[in-house]
Design a protein around this motif. Structure first.
Motif, PDB file in Angstrom:
ATOM      1  N   ARG A  66       8.356 -10.600  -9.436  1.00  0.00           N
ATOM      2  CA  ARG A  66       7.364 -10.626  -9.610  1.00  0.00           C
ATOM      3  C   ARG A  66       6.055  -9.306  -8.022  1.00  0.00           C
ATOM      4  O   ARG A  66       5.423  -8.868  -9.158  1.00  0.00           O
ATOM      5  CB  ARG A  66       5.966 -12.008 -10.118  1.00  0.00           C
ATOM      6  N   PHE A  67       6.282  -9.991  -7.305  1.00  0.00           N
ATOM      7  CA  PHE A  67       5.278  -9.971  -6.533  1.00  0.00           C
ATOM      8  C   PHE A  67       6.342  -8.894  -5.463  1.00  0.00           C
ATOM      9  O   PHE A  67       7.572  -9.180  -4.836  1.00  0.00           O
ATOM     10  CB  PHE A  67       4.534 -10.899  -5.522  1.00  0.00           C
ATOM     11  N   THR A  68       5.591  -8.374  -3.972  1.00  0.00           N
ATOM     12  CA  THR A  68       6.642  -7.222  -3.307  1.00  0.00           C
ATOM     13  C   THR A  68       5.609  -7.247  -2.368  1.00  0.00           C
ATOM     14  O   THR A  68       4.446  -6.777  -2.507  1.00  0.00           O
ATOM     15  CB  THR A  68       6.917  -6.129  -4.218  1.00  0.00           C
ATOM     16  N   ALA A  69       5.915  -7.630  -1.272  1.00  0.00           N
ATOM     17  CA  ALA A  69       5.163  -7.228  -0.109  1.00  0.00           C
ATOM     18  C   ALA A  69       5.802  -5.874   0.979  1.00  0.00           C
ATOM     19  O   ALA A  69       6.813  -5.976   0.356  1.00  0.00           O
ATOM     20  CB  ALA A  69       5.207  -8.522   0.718  1.00  0.00           C
ATOM     21  N   SER A  70       4.861  -5.103   0.645  1.00  0.00           N
ATOM     22  CA  SER A  70       5.322  -3.558   2.360  1.00  0.00           C
ATOM     23  C   SER A  70       4.297  -3.829   2.768  1.00  0.00           C
ATOM     24  O   SER A  70       3.021  -4.779   3.085  1.00  0.00           O
ATOM     25  CB  SER A  70       5.465  -3.068   1.257  1.00  0.00           C
ATOM     26  N   ILE A  71       4.587  -2.713   3.885  1.00  0.00           N
ATOM     27  CA  ILE A  71       3.139  -2.878   5.252  1.00  0.00           C
ATOM     28  C   ILE A  71       3.628  -1.260   5.208  1.00  0.00           C
ATOM     29  O   ILE A  71       4.719  -0.607   4.927  1.00  0.00           O
ATOM     30  CB  ILE A  71       4.192  -2.811   6.052  1.00  0.00           C
ATOM     31  N   ASP A  72       2.569  -0.042   5.667  1.00  0.00           N
ATOM     32  CA  ASP A  72       1.738   0.794   5.535  1.00  0.00           C
ATOM     33  C   ASP A  72       1.531   0.775   6.846  1.00  0.00           C
ATOM     34  O   ASP A  72       0.340   0.310   7.582  1.00  0.00           O
ATOM     35  CB  ASP A  72       1.212   1.671   5.142  1.00  0.00           C
ATOM     36  N   ASN A  73       2.864   1.552   8.299  1.00  0.00           N
ATOM     37  CA  ASN A  73       2.160   1.010   9.635  1.00  0.00           C
ATOM     38  C   ASN A  73       1.628   2.204   9.855  1.00  0.00           C
ATOM     39  O   ASN A  73       0.207   1.649  10.635  1.00  0.00           O
ATOM     40  CB  ASN A  73       3.267   1.472  10.188  1.00  0.00           C
ATOM     41  N   ASP A  74       1.102   3.366   9.155  1.00  0.00           N
ATOM     42  CA  ASP A  74       0.459   3.880   9.594  1.00  0.00           C
ATOM     43  C   ASP A  74      -1.163   4.113   9.137  1.00  0.00           C
ATOM     44  O   ASP A  74      -2.239   4.194   9.854  1.00  0.00           O
ATOM     45  CB  ASP A  74       0.534   5.660   8.681  1.00  0.00           C
ATOM     46  N   LYS A  75      -1.259   2.765   8.298  1.00  0.00           N
ATOM     47  CA  LYS A  75      -2.481   2.604   7.832  1.00  0.00           C
ATOM     48  C   LYS A  75      -2.972   1.044   8.514  1.00  0.00           C
ATOM     49  O   LYS A  75      -3.514   0.457   7.871  1.00  0.00           O
ATOM     50  CB  LYS A  75      -2.486   2.271   6.485  1.00  0.00           C
ATOM     51  N   ASN A  76      -1.961   0.513   9.298  1.00  0.00           N
ATOM     52  CA  ASN A  76      -1.940  -0.622   9.870  1.00  0.00           C
ATOM     53  C   ASN A  76      -2.232  -2.009   8.539  1.00  0.00           C
ATOM     54  O   ASN A  76      -3.145  -3.275   8.592  1.00  0.00           O
ATOM     55  CB  ASN A  76      -3.165  -0.740  10.990  1.00  0.00           C
ATOM     56  N   THR A  77      -1.679  -1.767   7.403  1.00  0.00           N
ATOM     57  CA  THR A  77      -1.936  -2.638   6.534  1.00  0.00           C
ATOM     58  C   THR A  77      -0.593  -3.244   5.580  1.00  0.00           C
ATOM     59  O   THR A  77       0.103  -1.706   5.494  1.00  0.00           O
ATOM     60  CB  THR A  77      -3.017  -1.805   5.113  1.00  0.00           C
ATOM     61  N   VAL A  78      -0.636  -4.424   4.661  1.00  0.00           N
ATOM     62  CA  VAL A  78       0.340  -4.856   4.355  1.00  0.00           C
ATOM     63  C   VAL A  78      -0.516  -5.138   2.494  1.00  0.00           C
ATOM     64  O   VAL A  78      -1.188  -5.021   2.603  1.00  0.00           O
ATOM     65  CB  VAL A  78       0.821  -6.523   4.579  1.00  0.00           C
ATOM     66  N   TYR A  79       0.800  -4.987   2.111  1.00  0.00           N
ATOM     67  CA  TYR A  79       0.701  -5.303   0.362  1.00  0.00           C
ATOM     68  C   TYR A  79       0.706  -6.206  -0.580  1.00  0.00           C
ATOM     69  O   TYR A  79       2.448  -6.399   0.337  1.00  0.00           O
ATOM     70  CB  TYR A  79       0.589  -3.801  -0.271  1.00  0.00           C
ATOM     71  N   LEU A  80       0.532  -6.702  -1.843  1.00  0.00           N
ATOM     72  CA  LEU A  80       1.167  -7.367  -1.919  1.00  0.00           C
ATOM     73  C   LEU A  80       0.643  -6.783  -3.142  1.00  0.00           C
ATOM     74  O   LEU A  80       0.451  -7.142  -3.974  1.00  0.00           O
ATOM     75  CB  LEU A  80       0.465  -8.633  -2.064  1.00  0.00           C
ATOM     76  N   GLN A  81       1.291  -6.319  -4.010  1.00  0.00           N
ATOM     77  CA  GLN A  81       1.864  -5.831  -5.518  1.00  0.00           C
ATOM     78  C   GLN A  81       2.574  -6.841  -6.706  1.00  0.00           C
ATOM     79  O   GLN A  81       3.445  -7.957  -6.611  1.00  0.00           O
ATOM     80  CB  GLN A  81       2.878  -4.638  -5.902  1.00  0.00           C
ATOM     81  N   MET A  82       1.684  -7.600  -7.613  1.00  0.00           N
ATOM     82  CA  MET A  82       1.299  -8.370  -8.371  1.00  0.00           C
ATOM     83  C   MET A  82       2.181  -7.490  -8.988  1.00  0.00           C
ATOM     84  O   MET A  82       0.889  -6.878 -10.390  1.00  0.00           O
ATOM     85  CB  MET A  82       0.322  -9.538  -8.267  1.00  0.00           C
ATOM     86  N   ASN A  83       2.611  -7.992 -10.092  1.00  0.00           N
ATOM     87  CA  ASN A  83       3.209  -7.546 -10.970  1.00  0.00           C
ATOM     88  C   ASN A  83       3.153  -8.871 -12.765  1.00  0.00           C
ATOM     89  O   ASN A  83       3.416 -10.152 -11.719  1.00  0.00           O
ATOM     90  CB  ASN A  83       4.543  -6.634 -11.515  1.00  0.00           C
ATOM     91  N   ASN A  84       3.023  -9.034 -13.900  1.00  0.00           N
ATOM     92  CA  ASN A  84       3.056  -9.348 -14.446  1.00  0.00           C
ATOM     93  C   ASN A  84       2.099 -11.282 -14.517  1.00  0.00           C
ATOM     94  O   ASN A  84       2.842 -11.584 -14.733  1.00  0.00           O
ATOM     95  CB  ASN A  84       4.772  -9.648 -14.733  1.00  0.00           C
ATOM     96  N   LEU A  85       1.159 -10.602 -14.488  1.00  0.00           N
ATOM     97  CA  LEU A  85       0.454 -11.955 -13.735  1.00  0.00           C
ATOM     98  C   LEU A  85      -0.021 -12.647 -14.727  1.00  0.00           C
ATOM     99  O   LEU A  85       0.092 -12.453 -16.751  1.00  0.00           O
ATOM    100  CB  LEU A  85      -0.857 -11.372 -13.561  1.00  0.00           C
ATOM    101  N   SER A  86       0.279 -14.121 -14.457  1.00  0.00           N
ATOM    102  CA  SER A  86      -0.270 -15.073 -15.719  1.00  0.00           C
ATOM    103  C   SER A  86      -1.668 -15.497 -15.497  1.00  0.00           C
ATOM    104  O   SER A  86      -1.954 -15.291 -13.728  1.00  0.00           O
ATOM    105  CB  SER A  86       0.686 -15.763 -16.327  1.00  0.00           C
ATOM    106  N   PRO A  87      -2.458 -16.466 -16.075  1.00  0.00           N
ATOM    107  CA  PRO A  87      -3.388 -17.380 -16.348  1.00  0.00           C
ATOM    108  C   PRO A  87      -2.706 -18.257 -14.259  1.00  0.00           C
ATOM    109  O   PRO A  87      -3.516 -18.878 -13.755  1.00  0.00           O
ATOM    110  CB  PRO A  87      -3.544 -17.990 -16.803  1.00  0.00           C
ATOM    111  N   GLU A  88      -1.905 -18.667 -14.266  1.00  0.00           N
ATOM    112  CA  GLU A  88      -1.247 -19.658 -13.077  1.00  0.00           C
ATOM    113  C   GLU A  88      -2.009 -18.953 -11.838  1.00  0.00           C
ATOM    114  O   GLU A  88      -1.764 -19.029 -10.788  1.00  0.00           O
ATOM    115  CB  GLU A  88       0.268 -20.050 -13.429  1.00  0.00           C
ATOM    116  N   ASP A  89      -1.845 -17.790 -11.939  1.00  0.00           N
ATOM    117  CA  ASP A  89      -1.529 -17.248 -10.487  1.00  0.00           C
ATOM    118  C   ASP A  89      -3.119 -16.752 -10.219  1.00  0.00           C
ATOM    119  O   ASP A  89      -3.959 -16.714  -9.141  1.00  0.00           O
ATOM    120  CB  ASP A  89      -0.859 -15.579 -10.834  1.00  0.00           C
ATOM    121  N   THR A  90      -4.274 -17.417 -11.166  1.00  0.00           N
ATOM    122  CA  THR A  90      -5.412 -16.941 -10.498  1.00  0.00           C
ATOM    123  C   THR A  90      -5.999 -18.035  -9.789  1.00  0.00           C
ATOM    124  O   THR A  90      -5.450 -19.087  -9.274  1.00  0.00           O
ATOM    125  CB  THR A  90      -6.766 -17.807 -11.722  1.00  0.00           C
TER     126      THR A  90
END
Length: 115
Positions: A66-90
């Protein structure tokens, strides 16, 4: 290194959010393993994902697929893409830069999943 997390908010069950963690310097995955955690009210902080040299990733069972971590070196940024979220992810979500010299936490960003 300073970390600035953002992207949290409210989303309905089944929805998606992408969290960002911007670093004040270039993130070298040869030096840092970038980690994502979360902490729900009344619970301990929970590790979610790593992104490290490669880049390679690994995930907690609770978010795998459900979750995917990634990095954009040009922006010095890491991401966490979160899909199919449920209340337990609060929770409050945190990024963490881990190195042999120690670790640095970003401030948290709140994610609320409710209808």
């Amino acid at each position: 290194v300073q970390l600035q997390a953002s992207g949290g908010g409210w989303v309905q069950p089944g929805g998606s959010l992408t969290l960002s963690c911007a670093a004040s310097v270039r993130i070298l995955l040869s030096t840092y393993t970038m980690r994502w955690y979360r902490q729900a009210p009344g619970k301990e902080r929970e590790w979610l994902a790593n992104i490290y040299s490669g880049p390679r990733t690994n995930y907690a069972n609770s978010v795998m697929g459900r979750f995917t971590a990634s990095i954009d070196n040009d922006k010095n940024t890491v991401y966490l893409q979160m899909n199919n979220l449920s209340p337990e992810d609060t929770a409050v979500y945190y990024c963490y830069a881990d190195s042999s010299r120690g670790g640095i936490w970003g401030q948290g960003t709140q994610v609320t999943v409710s209808s």
